[in-house]
Write a protein that holds these residues in place. Structure first.
Motif, short mmCIF file in Angstrom:
data_model
loop_
_atom_site.label_atom_id
_atom_site.label_comp_id
_atom_site.label_asym_id
_atom_site.label_seq_id
_atom_site.Cartn_x
_atom_site.Cartn_y
_atom_site.Cartn_z
N ASP A 3 0.82 -1.21 0.00
CA ASP A 3 0.00 0.00 0.00
C ASP A 3 0.86 1.26 0.00
O ASP A 3 0.45 2.30 -0.52
CB ASP A 3 -0.93 0.02 1.22
N GLU A 4 2.05 1.19 0.61
CA GLU A 4 2.96 2.34 0.65
C GLU A 4 3.72 2.50 -0.66
O GLU A 4 4.40 3.50 -0.86
CB GLU A 4 3.98 2.17 1.78
N GLY A 5 3.68 1.49 -1.51
CA GLY A 5 4.42 1.55 -2.75
C GLY A 5 5.84 1.02 -2.63
O GLY A 5 6.64 1.17 -3.54
N THR A 6 6.14 0.37 -1.51
CA THR A 6 7.48 -0.17 -1.31
C THR A 6 7.66 -1.50 -2.03
O THR A 6 8.72 -1.79 -2.57
CB THR A 6 7.76 -0.35 0.19
N LEU A 7 6.60 -2.31 -2.04
CA LEU A 7 6.65 -3.61 -2.69
C LEU A 7 5.88 -3.58 -4.00
O LEU A 7 4.82 -2.97 -4.10
CB LEU A 7 6.04 -4.70 -1.80
N ALA A 8 6.41 -4.26 -4.98
CA ALA A 8 5.71 -4.44 -6.24
C ALA A 8 5.06 -5.82 -6.20
O ALA A 8 5.74 -6.82 -5.94
CB ALA A 8 6.68 -4.34 -7.41
N ILE A 9 3.76 -5.87 -6.42
CA ILE A 9 3.02 -7.12 -6.41
C ILE A 9 2.63 -7.43 -7.86
O ILE A 9 1.85 -6.69 -8.47
CB ILE A 9 1.75 -7.04 -5.53
N LEU A 10 3.20 -8.48 -8.38
CA LEU A 10 2.90 -8.89 -9.75
C LEU A 10 2.17 -10.23 -9.72
O LEU A 10 2.42 -11.05 -8.82
CB LEU A 10 4.20 -9.02 -10.56
N PRO A 11 1.30 -10.47 -10.69
CA PRO A 11 0.59 -11.76 -10.69
C PRO A 11 1.57 -12.93 -10.87
O PRO A 11 2.53 -12.85 -11.63
CB PRO A 11 -0.35 -11.67 -11.90
N LYS A 12 1.34 -13.97 -10.10
CA LYS A 12 2.13 -15.22 -10.17
C LYS A 12 3.62 -15.00 -9.91
O LYS A 12 4.47 -15.70 -10.44
CB LYS A 12 1.93 -15.91 -11.51
N ALA A 13 3.94 -13.99 -9.10
CA ALA A 13 5.34 -13.73 -8.74
C ALA A 13 5.37 -13.31 -7.27
O ALA A 13 4.43 -12.72 -6.77
CB ALA A 13 5.91 -12.63 -9.62
N PRO A 14 6.47 -13.63 -6.60
CA PRO A 14 6.57 -13.19 -5.20
C PRO A 14 6.72 -11.67 -5.13
O PRO A 14 7.22 -11.04 -6.08
CB PRO A 14 7.83 -13.88 -4.69
N PRO A 15 6.28 -11.06 -4.03
CA PRO A 15 6.46 -9.60 -3.90
C PRO A 15 7.95 -9.24 -3.97
O PRO A 15 8.81 -10.00 -3.53
CB PRO A 15 5.91 -9.31 -2.50
N ALA A 16 8.22 -8.10 -4.55
CA ALA A 16 9.60 -7.64 -4.69
C ALA A 16 9.69 -6.17 -4.30
O ALA A 16 8.76 -5.39 -4.54
CB ALA A 16 10.07 -7.83 -6.12
N VAL A 17 10.81 -5.79 -3.71
CA VAL A 17 11.04 -4.39 -3.36
C VAL A 17 11.25 -3.60 -4.64
O VAL A 17 12.03 -4.00 -5.51
CB VAL A 17 12.26 -4.25 -2.42
N ARG A 18 10.52 -2.50 -4.75
CA ARG A 18 10.63 -1.68 -5.95
C ARG A 18 12.00 -0.99 -5.98
O ARG A 18 12.48 -0.52 -4.96
CB ARG A 18 9.54 -0.62 -5.96
N PRO A 19 12.61 -0.89 -7.14
CA PRO A 19 13.90 -0.19 -7.23
C PRO A 19 13.77 1.32 -7.05
O PRO A 19 14.71 1.98 -6.66
CB PRO A 19 14.41 -0.55 -8.62
N ASP A 20 12.61 1.87 -7.34
CA ASP A 20 12.37 3.31 -7.21
C ASP A 20 11.43 3.53 -6.02
O ASP A 20 10.23 3.66 -6.19
CB ASP A 20 11.77 3.87 -8.49
N LEU A 21 11.97 3.54 -4.83
CA LEU A 21 11.17 3.66 -3.62
C LEU A 21 10.46 5.00 -3.56
O LEU A 21 11.01 6.02 -4.02
CB LEU A 21 12.05 3.45 -2.39
N PRO A 22 9.26 5.04 -2.98
CA PRO A 22 8.49 6.28 -2.95
C PRO A 22 8.90 7.25 -1.84
O PRO A 22 8.20 8.20 -1.56
CB PRO A 22 7.06 5.76 -2.70
#
Length: 152
Positions: A3-22
């Motif tokens: 919700d904070e935009g720190t993690l990227a949630i993609l379908p059928k993939a584990p959550p990942a930390v976004r490279p461009d943090l908010p």
């Protein structure tokens, strides 16, 4: 965190930390810089192992009883912080394992953290700083150094 935009949630993939943090990243505090920030009046700090253990016992006793005034606890926290400021450089100058370095960092960050306004939470913080001082004390004492019989 999604919700904070720190993690990227993609379908059928584990959550990942976004490279461009908010939010802007801060560089971590260096342990020796933390020690300099913590050092207080030398007259308030007694660095013998027995004196440090006594100071920690007082803090832990206050936490168990929850009976001290805010002014007394604030003064005790000043002493605990100053003691950490003196013990951290001694610990850093020794050969540290990764676990030891984690203990030193934990002690620095616990002592540097902003103090809570709630009196009970201040008692808890004093006890936490005291516990981290015992870790620092074990790292700074020489192997095989005698300890006082009345200390655990």
């Amino acid at each position: 965190m999604a919700d904070e935009g720190t993690l990227a949630i993609l379908p059928k993939a584990p959550p990942a930390v976004r490279p461009d943090l908010p939010f802007p990243l801060r560089s971590p505090v260096r342990v020796l810089d933390a020690a300099r920030a913590l050092k207080g009046e030398a007259s308030t700090v007694h660095l013998s192992a027995d004196a440090v253990r006594h100071t920690v016992r007082v803090s832990h006793s206050w936490w168990r009883c929850r009976t001290r005034s805010t002014a007394e606890v604030s003064k005790q926290i000043e002493v605990l912080r100053a003691t950490a400021g003196h013990l951290i450089p001694l610990a850093v100058n020794r050969r540290l394992t990764a676990e030891d370095e984690t203990q030193v960092r934990r002690a620095a960050f616990t002592a540097l953290a902003e103090l809570p306004t709630d009196p009970v939470e201040r008692l808890w913080r004093a006890a936490c700083i005291g516990a981290s001082l015992l870790d620092l004390l074990s790292l700074t004492q020489l192997e095989g150094a005698p300890s006082s019989p009345e200390t655990p």
